[in-house]
Scaffold this active site. Structure first.
Site, PDB file in Angstrom:
ATOM      1  N   ASP A  12      -1.917   4.531  19.146  1.00 38.92           N
ATOM      2  CA  ASP A  12      -0.965   5.078  18.185  1.00 38.92           C
ATOM      3  C   ASP A  12       0.415   4.535  18.551  1.00 38.92           C
ATOM      4  OD1 ASP A  12       0.861   6.635  16.831  1.00 38.92           O
ATOM      5  OD2 ASP A  12      -0.079   8.539  17.340  1.00 38.92           O
ATOM      6  N   ILE A  13       1.029   3.789  17.647  1.00 38.63           N
ATOM      7  CA  ILE A  13       2.288   3.099  17.960  1.00 38.63           C
ATOM      8  C   ILE A  13       3.422   4.083  18.249  1.00 38.63           C
ATOM      9  CG2 ILE A  13       3.187   2.854  15.600  1.00 38.63           C
ATOM     10  CD1 ILE A  13       3.752  -0.137  16.366  1.00 38.63           C
ATOM     11  N   GLY A  34       0.214   6.421   6.025  1.00 35.08           N
ATOM     12  CA  GLY A  34      -0.169   5.490   7.078  1.00 35.08           C
ATOM     13  C   GLY A  34       0.745   5.554   8.292  1.00 35.08           C
ATOM     14  N   VAL A  35       1.045   4.391   8.846  1.00 33.78           N
ATOM     15  CA  VAL A  35       1.865   4.348  10.057  1.00 33.78           C
ATOM     16  C   VAL A  35       3.305   4.807   9.754  1.00 33.78           C
ATOM     17  CG1 VAL A  35       2.501   1.885   9.884  1.00 33.78           C
ATOM     18  CG2 VAL A  35       2.339   2.973  12.122  1.00 33.78           C
ATOM     19  N   ASP A  36       3.769   4.554   8.554  1.00 38.16           N
ATOM     20  CA  ASP A  36       5.106   5.000   8.117  1.00 38.16           C
ATOM     21  C   ASP A  36       5.200   6.524   8.204  1.00 38.16           C
ATOM     22  OD1 ASP A  36       7.630   4.876   7.000  1.00 38.16           O
ATOM     23  OD2 ASP A  36       6.969   4.310   4.983  1.00 38.16           O
ATOM     24  N   SER A 128       0.587  -4.399   6.495  1.00 34.90           N
ATOM     25  CA  SER A 128      -0.050  -4.674   5.192  1.00 34.90           C
ATOM     26  C   SER A 128      -1.571  -4.492   5.153  1.00 34.90           C
ATOM     27  CB  SER A 128       0.273  -6.090   4.663  1.00 34.90           C
ATOM     28  OG  SER A 128       1.554  -6.153   4.098  1.00 34.90           O
ATOM     29  N   VAL A 131      -2.872   0.505   3.292  1.00 39.33           N
ATOM     30  CA  VAL A 131      -2.692   0.769   1.858  1.00 39.33           C
ATOM     31  C   VAL A 131      -2.432  -0.519   1.068  1.00 39.33           C
ATOM     32  CG1 VAL A 131      -1.179   1.942   0.192  1.00 39.33           C
ATOM     33  CG2 VAL A 131      -1.779   3.071   2.321  1.00 39.33           C
ATOM     34  N   TYR A 132      -1.739  -1.468   1.657  1.00 41.44           N
ATOM     35  CA  TYR A 132      -1.371  -2.691   0.926  1.00 41.44           C
ATOM     36  C   TYR A 132      -2.497  -3.716   0.815  1.00 41.44           C
ATOM     37  CZ  TYR A 132       3.568  -1.351   0.363  1.00 41.44           C
ATOM     38  OH  TYR A 132       4.742  -0.734  -0.019  1.00 41.44           O
TER      39      TYR A 132
HETATM   40  N1  AR6 Z   1      -0.245   3.572  14.956  1.00 43.57           N
HETATM   41  C1  AR6 Z   1      -0.621   2.289  14.773  1.00 43.57           C
HETATM   42  N2  AR6 Z   1      -1.187   1.848  13.630  1.00 43.57           N
HETATM   43  C2  AR6 Z   1      -1.381   2.746  12.638  1.00 43.57           C
HETATM   44  C3  AR6 Z   1      -1.010   4.106  12.745  1.00 43.57           C
HETATM   45  C4  AR6 Z   1      -0.417   4.511  13.977  1.00 43.57           C
HETATM   46  N3  AR6 Z   1      -0.021   5.769  14.189  1.00 43.57           N
HETATM   47  N4  AR6 Z   1      -1.337   4.729  11.580  1.00 43.57           N
HETATM   48  C5  AR6 Z   1      -1.901   3.804  10.782  1.00 43.57           C
HETATM   49  N5  AR6 Z   1      -1.939   2.604  11.404  1.00 43.57           N
HETATM   50  P1  AR6 Z   1      -0.457   1.199   6.471  1.00 43.57           P
HETATM   51  P2  AR6 Z   1       0.601  -1.061   4.886  1.00 43.57           P
HETATM   52  C6  AR6 Z   1      -2.440   1.305  10.934  1.00 43.57           C
HETATM   53  O1  AR6 Z   1      -1.247   1.690   5.314  1.00 43.57           O
HETATM   54  O2  AR6 Z   1      -0.779  -1.537   4.580  1.00 43.57           O
HETATM   55  C7  AR6 Z   1       2.849   3.431   3.581  1.00 43.57           C
HETATM   56  O3  AR6 Z   1       2.651   4.467   2.658  1.00 43.57           O
HETATM   57  C8  AR6 Z   1      -3.439   1.277   9.803  1.00 43.57           C
HETATM   58  O4  AR6 Z   1      -4.750   1.580  10.284  1.00 43.57           O
HETATM   59  O5  AR6 Z   1       0.273   2.177   7.306  1.00 43.57           O
HETATM   60  O6  AR6 Z   1       1.630  -2.058   5.320  1.00 43.57           O
HETATM   61  C9  AR6 Z   1       4.206   2.758   3.405  1.00 43.57           C
HETATM   62  O7  AR6 Z   1       5.217   3.663   3.033  1.00 43.57           O
HETATM   63  C10 AR6 Z   1      -3.319  -0.182   9.358  1.00 43.57           C
HETATM   64  O8  AR6 Z   1      -4.094  -1.028  10.192  1.00 43.57           O
HETATM   65  O9  AR6 Z   1       0.662   0.102   5.999  1.00 43.57           O
HETATM   66  C11 AR6 Z   1       3.928   1.749   2.340  1.00 43.57           C
HETATM   67  O10 AR6 Z   1       4.013   2.330   1.051  1.00 43.57           O
HETATM   68  C12 AR6 Z   1      -1.834  -0.491   9.598  1.00 43.57           C
HETATM   69  O11 AR6 Z   1      -1.339   0.572  10.423  1.00 43.57           O
HETATM   70  C13 AR6 Z   1       2.512   1.330   2.605  1.00 43.57           C
HETATM   71  O12 AR6 Z   1       1.893   2.422   3.303  1.00 43.57           O
HETATM   72  C14 AR6 Z   1      -1.005  -0.591   8.340  1.00 43.57           C
HETATM   73  O13 AR6 Z   1      -1.447   0.363   7.403  1.00 43.57           O
HETATM   74  C15 AR6 Z   1       2.455   0.113   3.489  1.00 43.57           C
HETATM   75  O14 AR6 Z   1       1.124  -0.324   3.591  1.00 43.57           O
END
Ligand code: AR6
Length: 181
Positions: A12-13, A34-36, A128, A131-132
């Site tokens: 977890d980052i 997601g991570v955001d 990306s 969700v992306y």
């Molecule tokens: N630590 C590390 N990696 C993580 C964590 C965490 N705590 N949580 C999720 N991931 P995503 P995107 C991974 O969907 O595709 C948001 O709503 C996850 O498994 O977070 O760039 C933003 O506001 C995946 O491998 O980001 C944007 O609207 C990676 O992080 C949109 O999502 C990226 O997944 C951006 O989409």
């Protein structure tokens, strides 16, 4: 020559005590899932307040406040890191809308912003690939190539971590980095 340790870890980052962690944000900079979502929850409401101020100051940026490929930096508030770099990955449309170049820009611009903010260690999520919808295998290649092209220009960065949230991504990174486990 690269004088930086580059590694992939599972985790977890939000837990990392590096100088800067990178957030996979959206162009509004106002949070999401997601991570955001995880970063905003762990950092606390002051992060959203700073993001709002930055978004307001950048409201006239074309495609803004933060168009895909660009990056901005904030404080980290309740997180153990010092800074958060918010970058916006491309939405995957099949690869014909410049997605690889935009994804490479996220990595390049984040590293340069870290250097310019006196950060020596930086951790990236798999931008990306959630969700992306960017295919994981393609994203890994772009991420590692972009990082390896940028690091020779940023010798003050001494540690770079790819933080994978799932085993599939970890295995892909380790394979491409040449580490077997
Ligand atoms: N630590 C590390 N990696 C993580 C964590 C965490 N705590 N949580 C999720 N991931 P995503 P995107 C991974 O969907 O595709 C948001 O709503 C996850 O498994 O977070 O760039 C933003 O506001 C995946 O491998 O980001 C944007 O609207 C990676 O992080 C949109 O999502 C990226 O997944 C951006 O989409």
């Amino acid at each position: 020559m690269i004088t930086c340790t580059v590694e992939a870890v599972l985790g977890d980052i939000t837990k990392l005590s590096v100088d800067a962690i990178v957030n996979a944000a959206n162009s509004s900079l106002l949070g999401g899932g997601g991570v955001d979502g995880a970063i905003h929850r762990a950092a606390g409401p002051e992060l959203l307040a700073e993001c709002r101020r930055i978004a307001e100051a950048r409201r006239d940026v074309e495609g803004g406040p933060c168009p895909a490929g660009e990056a901005v930096i904030t404080g980290a508030y309740k997180l153990p890191c010092r800074k958060i770099i918010h970058t916006v990955g491309p939405v995957w449309y099949g690869g014909s809308r410049g997605e690889p170049a935009l994804l490479a820009s996220c990595y390049r611009n984040s590293i340069i912003l870290a250097r310019d903010s006196a950060c020596h260690s930086i951790a990236f999520p798999n931008i990306s690939t959630g969700v992306y919808g960017y295919p994981k295998e393609l994203a890994v290649a772009v991420a590692i190539d972009a990082v390896m092209e940028t690091l020779p220009k940023t010798p003050s960065i001494t540690k770079l971590v790819f933080v994978c949230f799932d085993r599939v991504n970890l295995d892909l990174y380790n394979e491409k980095l040449g580490i077997r486990n």
